[in-house]
Motif scaffolding. Structure first.
Motif, PDB file in Angstrom:
ATOM      1  N   GLY A 233       0.895  -1.132  -0.084  1.00 27.18           N
ATOM      2  CA  GLY A 233       0.110  -0.028  -0.082  1.00 27.18           C
ATOM      3  C   GLY A 233       0.895   1.252  -0.078  1.00 27.18           C
ATOM      4  N   LEU A 234       1.984   1.355   0.731  1.00 27.66           N
ATOM      5  CA  LEU A 234       2.762   2.455   0.778  1.00 27.66           C
ATOM      6  C   LEU A 234       3.441   2.491  -0.467  1.00 27.66           C
ATOM      7  CD1 LEU A 234       3.737   4.517   2.590  1.00 27.66           C
ATOM      8  CD2 LEU A 234       5.750   3.022   3.292  1.00 27.66           C
TER       9      LEU A 234
ATOM     10  N   LEU B 150       2.098  18.360 -13.578  1.00 24.26           N
ATOM     11  CA  LEU B 150       3.310  18.947 -14.512  1.00 24.26           C
ATOM     12  C   LEU B 150       3.370  18.916 -16.030  1.00 24.26           C
ATOM     13  CD1 LEU B 150       6.352  18.271 -12.042  1.00 24.26           C
ATOM     14  CD2 LEU B 150       5.256  20.288 -12.097  1.00 24.26           C
TER      15      LEU B 150
ATOM     16  N   HIS C 179       1.107   9.053  -5.824  1.00 20.66           N
ATOM     17  CA  HIS C 179       1.071  10.508  -5.729  1.00 20.66           C
ATOM     18  C   HIS C 179       2.396  11.209  -6.828  1.00 20.66           C
ATOM     19  CE1 HIS C 179      -0.873  10.160  -2.054  1.00 20.66           C
ATOM     20  NE2 HIS C 179      -0.712  11.487  -1.847  1.00 20.66           N
TER      21      HIS C 179
ATOM     22  N   ILE D  45      -4.826   1.616   0.174  1.00 16.76           N
ATOM     23  CA  ILE D  45      -4.579   0.517  -0.658  1.00 16.76           C
ATOM     24  C   ILE D  45      -4.345  -0.706   0.235  1.00 16.76           C
ATOM     25  CG2 ILE D  45      -2.827  -0.259  -2.215  1.00 16.76           C
ATOM     26  CD1 ILE D  45      -2.371   2.588  -3.077  1.00 16.76           C
TER      27      ILE D  45
ATOM     28  N   LEU E   2       0.402  11.273 -10.027  1.00 15.12           N
ATOM     29  CA  LEU E   2      -0.245  12.808 -10.071  1.00 15.12           C
ATOM     30  C   LEU E   2       0.473  13.849  -9.881  1.00 15.12           C
ATOM     31  CD1 LEU E   2      -3.272  13.704  -9.692  1.00 15.12           C
ATOM     32  CD2 LEU E   2      -2.585  14.009  -7.196  1.00 15.12           C
ATOM     33  N   LEU E   3       1.670  13.970  -9.481  1.00 15.31           N
ATOM     34  CA  LEU E   3       2.547  15.261  -9.632  1.00 15.31           C
ATOM     35  C   LEU E   3       3.053  15.176 -11.209  1.00 15.31           C
ATOM     36  CD1 LEU E   3       3.862  17.733  -8.187  1.00 15.31           C
ATOM     37  CD2 LEU E   3       5.752  15.872  -7.675  1.00 15.31           C
TER      38      LEU E   3
ATOM     39  N   PRO F  42      -1.879  23.991 -17.184  1.00 14.72           N
ATOM     40  CA  PRO F  42      -2.123  24.749 -18.286  1.00 14.72           C
ATOM     41  C   PRO F  42      -0.871  25.633 -18.543  1.00 14.72           C
ATOM     42  CG  PRO F  42      -3.303  25.411 -16.056  1.00 14.72           C
ATOM     43  CD  PRO F  42      -2.682  23.805 -16.161  1.00 14.72           C
ATOM     44  N   LYS F  43      -0.616  25.821 -19.793  1.00 14.67           N
ATOM     45  CA  LYS F  43       0.671  26.593 -19.936  1.00 14.67           C
ATOM     46  C   LYS F  43       0.066  28.266 -20.106  1.00 14.67           C
ATOM     47  CE  LYS F  43       3.473  23.317 -20.570  1.00 14.67           C
ATOM     48  NZ  LYS F  43       2.565  22.052 -20.038  1.00 14.67           N
TER      49      LYS F  43
ATOM     50  N   ALA G  83      -1.757   4.877   1.634  1.00 12.32           N
ATOM     51  CA  ALA G  83      -1.003   3.770   2.009  1.00 12.32           C
ATOM     52  C   ALA G  83      -2.052   2.704   2.705  1.00 12.32           C
ATOM     53  CB  ALA G  83       0.265   4.028   2.668  1.00 12.32           C
TER      54      ALA G  83
ATOM     55  N   GLY H  63       2.400   1.532  -3.379  1.00  9.01           N
ATOM     56  CA  GLY H  63       1.485   2.149  -4.384  1.00  9.01           C
ATOM     57  C   GLY H  63       0.966   3.584  -4.221  1.00  9.01           C
ATOM     58  N   ALA H  64       1.015   4.167  -2.823  1.00  4.85           N
ATOM     59  CA  ALA H  64       0.723   5.373  -2.580  1.00  4.85           C
ATOM     60  C   ALA H  64       1.661   6.543  -3.064  1.00  4.85           C
ATOM     61  CB  ALA H  64       0.421   5.816  -1.105  1.00  4.85           C
ATOM     62  N   ILE H  65       2.973   5.937  -2.850  1.00  6.75           N
ATOM     63  CA  ILE H  65       4.209   6.715  -3.105  1.00  6.75           C
ATOM     64  C   ILE H  65       3.958   6.787  -4.766  1.00  6.75           C
ATOM     65  CG2 ILE H  65       6.767   6.781  -3.479  1.00  6.75           C
ATOM     66  CD1 ILE H  65       6.701   5.598  -0.645  1.00  6.75           C
TER      67      ILE H  65
END
Lengths: 265, 225
Positions: free
Chosen positions: A9-10, A25, A17, B39, A20-21, A29-30, B36, A12-14
């Motif tokens: 899970g950790l 980026l 995120h 999931i 997503l970041l 929107p430019k 975390a 997957g979360a990393i």
């Protein structure tokens, strides 16, 4: 106790995120799709310091170029005297620069004569309405502050902007008007007809409210408070300085003047 | 016309006040940890549900409880521990010469009920963090926003300039803290509700299994007498 599922899970979360970041980026929107285009053309604002019997503004439309009246005060567009015939600058051929051109001096002469006529009182000694009678102000050439671009330099030849006496008095009492609390938004609709009498030194000789306009059922109850506020404004900001003394006791001068006033004006 | 890089999301974070950056960092860590848990707990809940179904099926197919207990007692499953608690209490209560039937029934019910409660407590331990993140992070983000807006107004006062171009970046940086707080809180609240419902269903299935096993042992108690 962290087991395999927590680690998964950790991770997957990393990863989520970070993804997503990266997406933010990448897909950020430019900028706006269309460049910003101001919808309004620039507006030239001129602050008038001169005071006349009536307000006047320069007319950039139908006067010859500045060379025709250089060194003289240009006539306002509210001129009463009939315009004298003058040569058309567009139809006349341009003189050759090196040699002196007698035509040019002749072309300047009518304007100069007319300007002298305007800056002097009339034969009966009384100023004409519409003339720039602020003689205490600079008598020199009119500054070309009304021009936005060089190709509009005709505007400086047509006259200096001036405000009328009512505007000058309103501007003089505006600091006191700013301190007044407007009792209700409906009170802004009330026009107070004020008969104002001033001494020659600008002090208040008399103030009389002679009528009202714009009153209705919704703001009628505020009339008395608006009257008090208007009276406080004129009593608080007198004596009024800077009014042209030559316009004191002329017809339409500032010795006794009636005008409409409202609180947010 | 390109957008000002300072107004991108990364730029808003990098140009924010240090205190607001700390708040944003804490909120990002909270978001990371809550995801975390989301999931990991999803896998754990799914595994627990499957284990209950499989164990229940194996139990119904088993002919001998003692033999089934020997096979299933070592499983690291909640339902296996409930089953083991019942068997252990049964053996303790029936090992003496005189059997107190009513007392044995009560002890069986208490032992298995306590084990169910213990398993549910163990399962829901991580859900508390989700509940905390869902409830607190909006306020933490709001705290960061308030700090950022205070800094913006201080900047306005120092620069003596109130134009929107001066004020807007500071306000945007400040509001970004609230956005991160909501980003952490919204999934935490959603999955907390989903997983709470899942835990309730698992608890109900464990209780049903415990009741059925209690009934089986109660019948056997009467036969042994």
């Amino acid at each position: 106790m962290i087991d395999r599922r927590d680690i998964f899970g950790l991770a997957g979360a990393i990863v989520g995120h970070a993804g997503l970041l990266a997406a933010i980026l990448f897909f950020a929107p430019k900028g706006p799709s269309k460049p910003f285009v101001p919808s309004n053309a620039p507006i030239m604002v001129t602050l008038a310091d001169d005071v006349g019997l009536i307000s006047a503004a320069p007319d950039p439309s139908d006067q010859p170029p500045a060379s025709a009246s250089a060194g003289e005060e240009a006539p306002p567009d509210t001129e009463i005297a009939p315009p004298e015939p003058q040569p058309d600058p567009e139809t006349q051929p341009k003189p050759a620069p090196p040699r002196p051109n007698p035509d040019a001096s002749e072309r300047q002469r009518p304007d100069r004569q007319r300007t002298n006529q305007q800056t002097q009182p009339n034969s009966n000694g009384r100023p004409r309405p519409g003339l720039n009678l602020n003689l205490s102000a600079n008598d020199g050439p009119a500054p070309e502050k009304t021009n936005g671009t060089g190709n509009q330099s005709q505007a400086s030849t047509t006259g200096k902007p001036q405000m009328d006496l009512g505007q000058a008095i309103k501007r003089a009492v505006q600091p006191c008007a700013d301190q007044q609390v407007i009792p209700a938004p409906e009170a802004r609709q009330i026009w107070v007809i004020v008969q104002l009498r001033l001494n020659r030194d600008g002090s208040l000789a008399g103030l009389r409210i002679v009528g009202h306009e714009g009153t209705n059922d919704s703001n009628e109850r505020y009339v008395a408070r608006v009257d008090d506020a208007v009276e406080a404004i004129f009593r608080g900001c007198t004596p009024i300085r800077g009014l042209p003394p030559e316009l004191y006791d002329v017809p339409g001068g500032w010795q006794s003047r009636k005008f409409r006033y409202r609180l947010n004006s | 016309m390109q957008i000002d890089p300072n107004l991108s999301l990364v730029g808003l974070f990098l140009h924010a006040n240090i205190l607001v950056q700390v708040v944003m960092g804490l909120l990002l860590i909270a978001s990371l940890w809550s995801w975390a848990i989301i999931i990991g707990f999803g896998f754990r809940l799914r595994a627990a549900r499957k284990a209950i179904e499989k164990f229940d099926g194996d139990y119904r197919e088993a002919d001998d409880i003692d033999e089934f207990h020997r096979r299933a007692a070592g499983r690291d499953q909640a339902i296996a521990r409930v089953f083991s608690a019942g068997v252990t209490e049964w053996r303790r209560s029936t090992s003496g010469k005189a059997i107190d039937r009513e007392g044995t029934r009560e002890r069986l019910a208490t032992a298995m009920g306590a084990t169910v409660a213990q398993e549910i407590d163990r399962l829901t331990g991580q859900l508390n963090f989700l509940a905390t993140v869902g409830a607190v992070t909006p306020f933490v983000g709001l705290f960061g926003t308030v700090l950022g807006i205070m800094n913006s107004f201080i900047g306005i006062a120092q620069e003596q300039n109130t134009s929107l171009a001066i004020v807007a970046p500071g306000i945007a940086e400040a509001l970004f803290a609230t956005a991160i707080g909501l980003f952490a809180a919204i999934p935490a609240v959603i999955f907390y509700n989903i997983y709470s419902n899942g835990v309730n269903r698992i608890e109900a299935r464990l209780n049903r299994f415990a009741d059925g096993f209690h009934a089986t042992l109660s019948r056997r108690l009467e036969n042994e007498a």
